[in-house]
Scaffold this active site. Structure first.
Site, PDB file in Angstrom:
ATOM      1  CD  GLU A 124       0.263   8.815  -4.914  1.00 31.19           C
ATOM      2  OE1 GLU A 124       0.178   7.655  -4.471  1.00 31.19           O
ATOM      3  OE2 GLU A 124       1.214   9.557  -4.697  1.00 31.19           O
ATOM      4  N   GLY A 263       3.214   0.125  -9.743  1.00 28.90           N
ATOM      5  CA  GLY A 263       3.416  -1.117  -9.012  1.00 28.90           C
ATOM      6  C   GLY A 263       2.312  -1.407  -8.015  1.00 28.90           C
ATOM      7  CG  MET A 265      -2.734   3.687  -4.579  1.00 24.55           C
ATOM      8  SD  MET A 265      -1.544   5.071  -4.638  1.00 24.55           S
ATOM      9  CE  MET A 265      -2.143   6.030  -3.250  1.00 24.55           C
ATOM     10  CD  GLU A 266       0.692   5.558  -1.082  1.00 24.80           C
ATOM     11  OE1 GLU A 266       0.936   4.823  -2.061  1.00 24.80           O
ATOM     12  OE2 GLU A 266       1.032   6.750  -1.030  1.00 24.80           O
ATOM     13  CG  ASN A 267      -5.660   2.997  -2.381  1.00 25.40           C
ATOM     14  OD1 ASN A 267      -5.482   4.085  -2.893  1.00 25.40           O
ATOM     15  ND2 ASN A 267      -5.528   1.852  -3.027  1.00 25.40           N
ATOM     16  CD  GLU A 300       2.664   0.590  -2.306  1.00 29.73           C
ATOM     17  OE1 GLU A 300       2.100   1.613  -1.855  1.00 29.73           O
ATOM     18  OE2 GLU A 300       3.500   0.633  -3.236  1.00 29.73           O
ATOM     19  CG  HIS A 303       3.274   4.650   1.304  1.00 31.40           C
ATOM     20  ND1 HIS A 303       3.979   5.834   1.386  1.00 31.40           N
ATOM     21  CD2 HIS A 303       3.490   4.181   0.042  1.00 31.40           C
ATOM     22  CE1 HIS A 303       4.591   6.057   0.227  1.00 31.40           C
ATOM     23  NE2 HIS A 303       4.327   5.077  -0.609  1.00 31.40           N
ATOM     24  CD  GLU A 322       5.644   7.407  -2.932  1.00 35.02           C
ATOM     25  OE1 GLU A 322       6.284   6.395  -2.596  1.00 35.02           O
ATOM     26  OE2 GLU A 322       4.399   7.417  -3.034  1.00 35.02           O
TER      27      GLU A 322
HETATM   28  N1  TRP Z   1       2.046   5.967  -4.298  1.00 32.47           N
HETATM   29  C1  TRP Z   1       2.333   4.762  -5.005  1.00 32.47           C
HETATM   30  C2  TRP Z   1       3.568   4.158  -4.358  1.00 32.47           C
HETATM   31  O1  TRP Z   1       4.658   4.568  -4.559  1.00 32.47           O
HETATM   32  C3  TRP Z   1       2.611   4.884  -6.454  1.00 32.47           C
HETATM   33  C4  TRP Z   1       1.669   5.600  -7.328  1.00 32.47           C
HETATM   34  C5  TRP Z   1       1.606   6.900  -7.587  1.00 32.47           C
HETATM   35  C6  TRP Z   1       0.744   5.046  -8.193  1.00 32.47           C
HETATM   36  N2  TRP Z   1       0.722   7.188  -8.574  1.00 32.47           N
HETATM   37  C7  TRP Z   1       0.191   6.054  -8.959  1.00 32.47           C
HETATM   38  C8  TRP Z   1       0.353   3.759  -8.379  1.00 32.47           C
HETATM   39  C9  TRP Z   1      -0.722   5.807  -9.966  1.00 32.47           C
HETATM   40  C10 TRP Z   1      -0.588   3.513  -9.367  1.00 32.47           C
HETATM   41  C11 TRP Z   1      -1.092   4.521 -10.167  1.00 32.47           C
HETATM   42  O2  TRP Z   1       3.487   3.314  -3.554  1.00 32.47           O
HETATM   43 ZN    ZN Z   2       5.245   4.811  -2.442  1.00 34.07          ZN
END
Ligand code: TRP
Ligand code: ZN
Length: 872
Positions: A124, A263, A265-267, A300, A303, A322
């Site tokens: 992301e 912080g 990431m919600e993969n 996360e 998400h 978000e």
């Molecule tokens: N989607 C993530 C969250 O809010 C945050 C996120 C967006 C992110 N871009 C990123 C994390 C790039 C790491 C690097 O939970």
């Molecule tokens: Zn988020």
């Protein structure tokens, strides 16, 4: 100045994808500098789109491109720095490509990179295009099968979904194959390869399925993932109970990495976390770390439904996932830790980060309509104000209709990419209300100023309340319209007792008045005494409120408003007014004494919670105050705020000492909210005592530091000792470094602490620390600990009259931009507010921004922010 001005992307230009991808097969042969990625994409045209196949791809070394099994010659495809274009393709076909990438030299930390000797990914928003050619946009959803092959030293090979097979290969290599049954956009793809320890657990879901939970961490650190695991299980149960949402795969994994731009990431099925937001034990993590871990793990996890199962049609819809997910994690934290304290903390964060953004050159709506780099829009406005908008929606339609609308949203959009309009439509349908006025909250930037005036008629026992609103222009939006602002109101009598009233014939203790025009009035009847009005309870809307109430009403609220948010707010308002008066050269000494007395009474209120008292003791931050005095003079604000702190310290010395002794923890450490609240109050008491620095307090702080049995108290002691300064502080600082030098996350705290030092020497010290052997510019945590903490949380030193603080920041931005644009861009904001500062300072800030914007080879990320900050 750069000549090739980048072109903005506009929401209005959205068009559906020309091609869809039903299946993706990826095959990774991992190697530090020469990873091979083969992709096999089953592609078909979307609707009656015609034209070439255009796929995103950056920094890829092409090996081959084939359509339906036939390798294309040079004339049959073009490859440039951003795209693979194949002019002539059938309506349905299989594309097979192979590329080579260099994870080890990827210091932008986007795409596939290495951290601590392991492979990991961050896709992301637009990182997948650095892995392979693909339609890298969130509205192309596909089923992924991923084969990973590597040396066996990379013991764990992970990707999204379920493990289908794994095994040994000749030459000391091995492989794993993963399949994710849920169609997803490429930004949710993840891969991890390396030696890791794992903490395992299980959870039985509401329908009786057993889910395996695994948290992967640095070797030897599994015990430090216990709190995150506990938070994860509580999040899963909470989402079932609160939103009816169950987890959907048989396996949920989290991996912690130290080099990470954000912080977490919600993969799908494989969250990746910055290790600072996952690992915690009492010795190395503060209560604040525990609290943030709980909320980010929840965020996360949540998400999975708001982001993964239902995703965004395009990146302009970012707040769809978000803002909503922050709202969900804030609600979770409120349930875990107490609603009032949580609300105060959330509002403090909103004021510290979002309000300045909304009043500066980078102001943008919760749903923006254009951008150069989407990475720049992971902002407090999208996240925190986005959550406030959802909260207002719930206030306006009530909790039952809110839940009904959410259910409809999940039902209707599961498995799809959608828009904010469609989300709001769900609530319009279940309520039968026209929410088009409400939608303006998504489209209009700026913080509305709401003012309240009242008149009480003792004879008629009526109270008339007149509300009005005004929003100042923001870049690109010169004319603002009124927004529907829910203002929650209750009344108190002069003794602080709740005053009942009637509205439209109904007897009430509290009511929501919706200010939905430039002005609105409401008349409450049956009001038995001249009331103290408690307005905007719970911070019912993200606005700034001014009222015609005299200061004495605030004292009534501070003593006894049953709405704890407003009780706290009354203290903040009083403090703000006193500090502003002093900073403007007209100190109100009588008022300051009176305030100190009232704080003393509040501290001695046995009925109130220590965590709440700790928040009461902390005065509005200097950056918060800078919004109230324009043009702002950070040195004057600092001096005025310190003067009030000193007065409180003098006045409350005995109370503070008593708290410091009485709250000493004898029991074993527990991270729960009540224990953390006691530690917070004890540390806040010490911090306030140190506002009147003298030998006795130095000894107290030193003793506090030396006796600390956990990181919260160690940092509390060291911070207070820093305020006293001198030999004892330097010795403790050295002791701290020595004790923790092999713990990166603790050393981050060591850097951050010094960056907050209000002493005159701080700028020199911070600049000196960039040459410290433990300073790592390429690690975002370490960089932010020093540079971002200094620029954001040490205003009086950052705004040094010489401009040296600004020059320092700009120098850092330019160096970091050469290898990590995303992280460099996040350092620009402190310079962005230059117009709000006194002209001598503003000019120096502007000069640094101009120097940045004129730099050759600057990234789009930093260019966009610097250029917008400079625009007229
Ligand atoms: N989607 C993530 C969250 O809010 C945050 C996120 C967006 C992110 N871009 C990123 C994390 C790039 C790491 C690097 O939970
Ligand atoms: Zn988020």
């Amino acid at each position: 100045m750069r000549t090739d001005t980048p072109q903005p992307i506009s929401l209005a230009d959205y068009t559906p994808p020309a091609f869809l991808i039903d299946e993706v097969h990826l095959d990774f042969a991992l190697a530090a500098n020469t990873t091979r990625v083969k992709a096999k994409l089953t592609i078909r045209r979307n609707g009656d789109h015609t034209g070439p196949l255009v796929l995103n791809g950056e920094r890829l070394k092409p090996i081959s491109v084939a359509v339906d099994g036939r390798v294309l010659g040079d004339g049959e495809r073009t490859i440039d720095a951003e795209f693979l274009t194949v002019p002539d393709v059938p309506d349905a076909f299989v594309l097979e490509t192979e590329v080579e990438i260099d994870p080890e030299n990827n210091k932008a930390l986007e795409g596939l990179y290495m951290s601590g000797g392991r492979f990991c990914t961050q896709c992301e928003a637009e990182g997948f295009r650095k892995i392979t050619w693909y339609p890298d946009r969130p509205d192309v959803l596909s089923r992924f099968t991923v084969r990973i092959e590597a040396d066996k030293t990379f013991r764990h090979l992970l990707s999204n979904g379920n493990l289908m097979s794994s095994g040994e290969l000749p030459g000391g290599r091995h492989f794993a194959v993963w399949n994710d049954p849920f169609p997803k956009p490429a930004y949710l793809f993840a891969l991890v390869g390396g030696e890791l320890d794992v903490l395992e657990d299980k959870l039985v879901t509401m329908s009786g399925r057993t889910v395996d939970l695994r948290i992967f961490v640095d070797t030897g650190m599994a015990a430090r993932a216990a709190y995150a695991m506990d938070a994860l299980k509580r999040s899963m149960v909470w989402d079932e109970q609160t939103f009816g949402r169950e987890y959907d795969l048989d396996l949920f994994m989290i991996v912690a990495v130290r080099d990470f731009n954000f912080g977490a990431m919600e993969n799908k099925g494989l969250n990746i976390f910055n290790s600072s937001l996952l690992l915690a034990d009492p010795a190395t993590a503060t209560d604040m770390d525990f609290e943030r871990i709980e909320s980010v793990v929840a965020h996360e996890y949540f998400h999975n439904w708001t982001g993964d199962r239902i995703t965004c049609r395009d990146w302009f819809q970012l707040c769809l996932k978000e803002g909503l997910t922050v709202f969900r994690d804030q609600s979770f934290s409120a349930d875990m830790r107490g609603a009032a304290v949580q609300r105060i903390k959330d509002v403090k964060a909103l004021r510290a980060r979002q309000f300045p953004e909304d009043q500066g050159p980078l102001a943008h709506p919760v749903r923006p309509s254009s951008y150069l780099k989407i990475d720049n829009f992971y902002t407090a406005t999208i996240y925190e104000k986005g959550a406030e908008v959802i909260r207002m929606l719930k206030t306006l339609i009530g909790p039952e209709k809110f839940r009904e609308g959410m259910d409809l949203y999940f039902d209707r959009w599961d498995g799809h990419a959608t828009t904010v309009e469609e989300f709001i439509r769900c609530f319009a349908e279940v309520t039968g209300e026209d929410l088009s006025d409400f939608f303006a909250w998504y489209e209009q930037a700026g913080t509305p100023k709401v003012s309240l005036k009242h008149s009480y008629d003792a004879g008629a026992r009526t109270l008339q309340i007149d509300l009005s609103q005004h929003t100042a222009p923001t870049p690109g939006q010169p004319n603002k319209r009124p927004l529907p602002v829910p203002v929650t109101i209750g009344l108190l009598d002069g003794e602080g007792r709740t005053l009942a009233f009637e509205r439209d014939g109904k007897a009430l203790d509290q009511t929501v008045v919706v200010l939905d025009a430039a002005q609105a009035s409401v008349t409450l009847s049956g009001v038995d005494a001249a009331p103290v009005i408690s307005a905007l309870r719970g911070f019912s809307a993200p606005v700034t409120l001014t009222t015609d109430a005299p200061a004495k009403d605030r004292y009534v609220q501070l003593a006894s408003d049953p709405d704890l948010f407003n009780r706290w707010e009354a203290g903040q308002d009083l403090a703000r007014a006193l500090i502003v008066a002093r900073a403007k050269g007209a100190p109100d000494e009588v008022g300051e004494e009176r305030f100190a007395e009232a704080m003393g009474r509040a501290l001695n209120d046995q009925a109130s919670d220590p965590a709440f008292k700790a928040l009461l003791l902390s005065l509005p931050s200097e950056s918060d105050l800078a919004l109230a005095i324009q043009p702002a003079d950070p040195a004057a604000i600092h001096a005025a705020r310190e003067a009030l702190r000193t007065r409180l310290s003098l006045h409350l010395t005995e109370d503070l000492k008593r708290l410091h002794i009485g709250l000493q923890e004898l029991a074993e450490f527990s991270p729960d909210a009540a224990s953390a609240g006691r530690r917070a109050l004890r540390n806040a008491a010490l911090d306030l005592l140190a506002a009147n620095p003298r030998a006795e307090i130095g000894e107290l702080a030193e003793g506090h530091y030396r006796a600390a049995a956990n990181m919260t108290d160690a940092i509390g002691g060291l911070s207070a000792l820093m305020l006293v300064g001198g030999e004892a502080y330097e010795a403790a600082l050295a002791d701290f470094f020595d004790r923790w030098k092999s713990e990166p996350m603790v050393i981050d705290k060591w850097f951050a602490l010094q960056a907050r030092d209000p002493d005159e020497s701080a700028l020199g010290r911070v600049m000196g620390l960039t040459a410290h052997p433990a300073f790592e510019q390429k690690n975002p945590n370490r960089l932010r600990a020093l540079v971002s903490t200094f620029a954001n949380f040490n205003p009086s030193r950052f705004h040094d009259a010489s401009g040296a603080g600004y020059r320092f920041l700009a120098d850092q931005i330019l160096v970091v931009d050469s290898f990590n644009p995303m992280t460099a861009a996040r350092l620009v904001e402190p310079l962005g507010g230059w117009r709000r500062y006194k002209p001598e300072l503003g000019a120096l800030m502007k000069r640094e921004l101009a120097r940045i914007a004129a730099t050759e080879g600057l990234s789009k990320n930093v260019y966009e922010l610097a250029a917008k900050a400079l625009a007229e």
